[in-house]
Design an enzyme around this catalytic site. Structure first.
Site, PDB file in Angstrom:
ATOM      1  N   ASP A  43       0.855  -1.190   0.000  1.00 36.43           N
ATOM      2  CA  ASP A  43       0.000   0.000   0.000  1.00 36.43           C
ATOM      3  C   ASP A  43       0.889   1.237   0.000  1.00 36.43           C
ATOM      4  O   ASP A  43       1.725   1.408   0.887  1.00 36.43           O
ATOM      5  CB  ASP A  43      -0.863  -0.002   1.276  1.00 36.43           C
ATOM      6  CG  ASP A  43      -1.778   1.213   1.350  1.00 36.43           C
ATOM      7  OD1 ASP A  43      -2.892   1.145   0.798  1.00 36.43           O
ATOM      8  OD2 ASP A  43      -1.368   2.224   1.949  1.00 36.43           O
ATOM      9  N   LYS A  74      -2.870   5.999  -4.031  1.00 36.68           N
ATOM     10  CA  LYS A  74      -3.980   6.908  -3.685  1.00 36.68           C
ATOM     11  C   LYS A  74      -3.770   8.302  -4.256  1.00 36.68           C
ATOM     12  O   LYS A  74      -2.630   8.778  -4.343  1.00 36.68           O
ATOM     13  CB  LYS A  74      -4.102   7.037  -2.152  1.00 36.68           C
ATOM     14  CG  LYS A  74      -4.047   5.718  -1.421  1.00 36.68           C
ATOM     15  CD  LYS A  74      -4.213   5.880   0.081  1.00 36.68           C
ATOM     16  CE  LYS A  74      -3.808   4.608   0.805  1.00 36.68           C
ATOM     17  NZ  LYS A  74      -2.382   4.510   1.129  1.00 36.68           N
TER      18      LYS A  74
END
Ligand code: NAP
Length: 283
Positions: free
Chosen positions: A53, A83
């Site tokens: 991530d 993101k």
């Protein structure tokens, strides 16, 4: 969503778009760019992790991509999430932000792209970002799309406007910040909850309930916190830059918490948050 309990870090949870996400992966917030990130990714993949991530905000996407490529593990076996930072809200800026992330990662596709925070100039900009993510998915540039730090209200806004339900909502989530209402809402709509700060950033390892449960299983508080999340069906992404901790955090698939231990841990909810920002405060 009913799932069997995962048998290892590569076990996957089902997503509402037909894809699947590993139940467990490596977090990289505050992991130094450069060799520190590359080494952490290498150690994690070597320890059986199959997910990393990252985020544009973390400035380590290039090293995450390099670490994944250097691992020699087939690309389709490693799940990469990144993101869009909240300064990029809007349709066009979401496209630009995604392409910049993809370039830094050096990958052809991202497995999961998330809107990092609902913080936006207006709800219309926030919805335009979501339409941007829908386009990226339609164009095959990212396999799944989701959100992060969205409250029920922010999720309802998407559901009212869009035909695409987020596959994932990544939120601060551990025994001390556990919101059964958000959990029930996400379960009802097939939105997979992903837990950031699953270890409370190490701040609550001395909590007596956590310590007692850990002692009963001869495990560490970190392992108990991760196991609690897995037994709830959450995606767990503990961060470490130390090889021994990276291994320790993954050794959570050979013991199980009892129903009463789960309840005792659930009952720790009520805060305080370890991260900055509360989704409920974002208009
Ligand atoms: N979407 C969002 O807004 C958002 C926000 C925050 C985080 N995230 C994601 O979620 C991931 C996890 O959250 P987080 O990094 O904030 O917190 P975390 O995973 O709960 O905790 C990380 C901290 O715990 C330490 N640690 C790790 N394993 C340990 C162990 N076994 N024993 C003792 N200490 C240990 C780490 O230090 P060392 O590295 O020195 O081992 C680090 O200081 C992030 O890395 C990021 O990928 C997302």
């Amino acid at each position: 969503m009913t799932d069997l309990l995962p048998s290892g870090p590569a076990s996957r949870w089902r997503l509402n778009d037909g894809n699947a996400i590993p139940c467990f992966g490596l977090g990289t917030f505050q992991t130094e760019p450069g060799s520190t990130t590359q080494q952490a990714v290498r150690w994690a993949l070597g320890a059986g992790y199959r997910m990393v991530d990252t985020a544009a905000l973390y400035h380590n996407e290039a090293d995450v991509g390099a670490g994944v490529r250097a691992s020699g593990i087939a690309r389709d076996e490693v799940f990469v999430t990144t993101k869009m930072w909240h300064s990029e809200h809007g349709f066009e800026s979401s496209q630009r932000a995604f392409r910049a992330s993809l370039e830094r990662l050096g990958l052809d596709t991202v497995d999961l792209y998330l809107i990092h925070w609902p913080t936006a100039p207006s709800p219309a900009d926030r919805l335009a970002s979501w339409q941007g993510l829908e386009k990226l998915k339609k164009d095959g540039l990212c396999r799944s799309i989701g959100v992060s730090n969205y409250s029920v209200r922010h999720l309802e806004e998407i559901l009212a406007d869009s035909g695409t339900v987020p596959a994932v909502n990544q939120v601060e989530l551990h025994t001390f910040v556990y919101d059964p209402e958000l959990h029930a809402f996400c379960t009802r709509h097939g939105i997979r909850l992903e837990a950031w700060a699953p270890l409370t950033r190490g701040k609550r390892f001395d909590d007596p309930t956590v310590v007692n449960v850990a002692g009963a299983h001869r495990r560490t508080p970190a392992q108990v916190l991760v196991r609690w999340g897995l037994q709830h069906g959450f995606v767990e992404i503990p961060k470490s830059v130390h090889q021994d901790r990276i291994r320790e955090n993954a050794q959570v698939f050979d013991f199980a918490l009892t129903a009463s231990e789960m309840t005792a841990l659930d009952d720790l909810r009520g805060g305080p948050r370890v991260g900055a920002g509360n989704p409920a405060d974002i208009p």
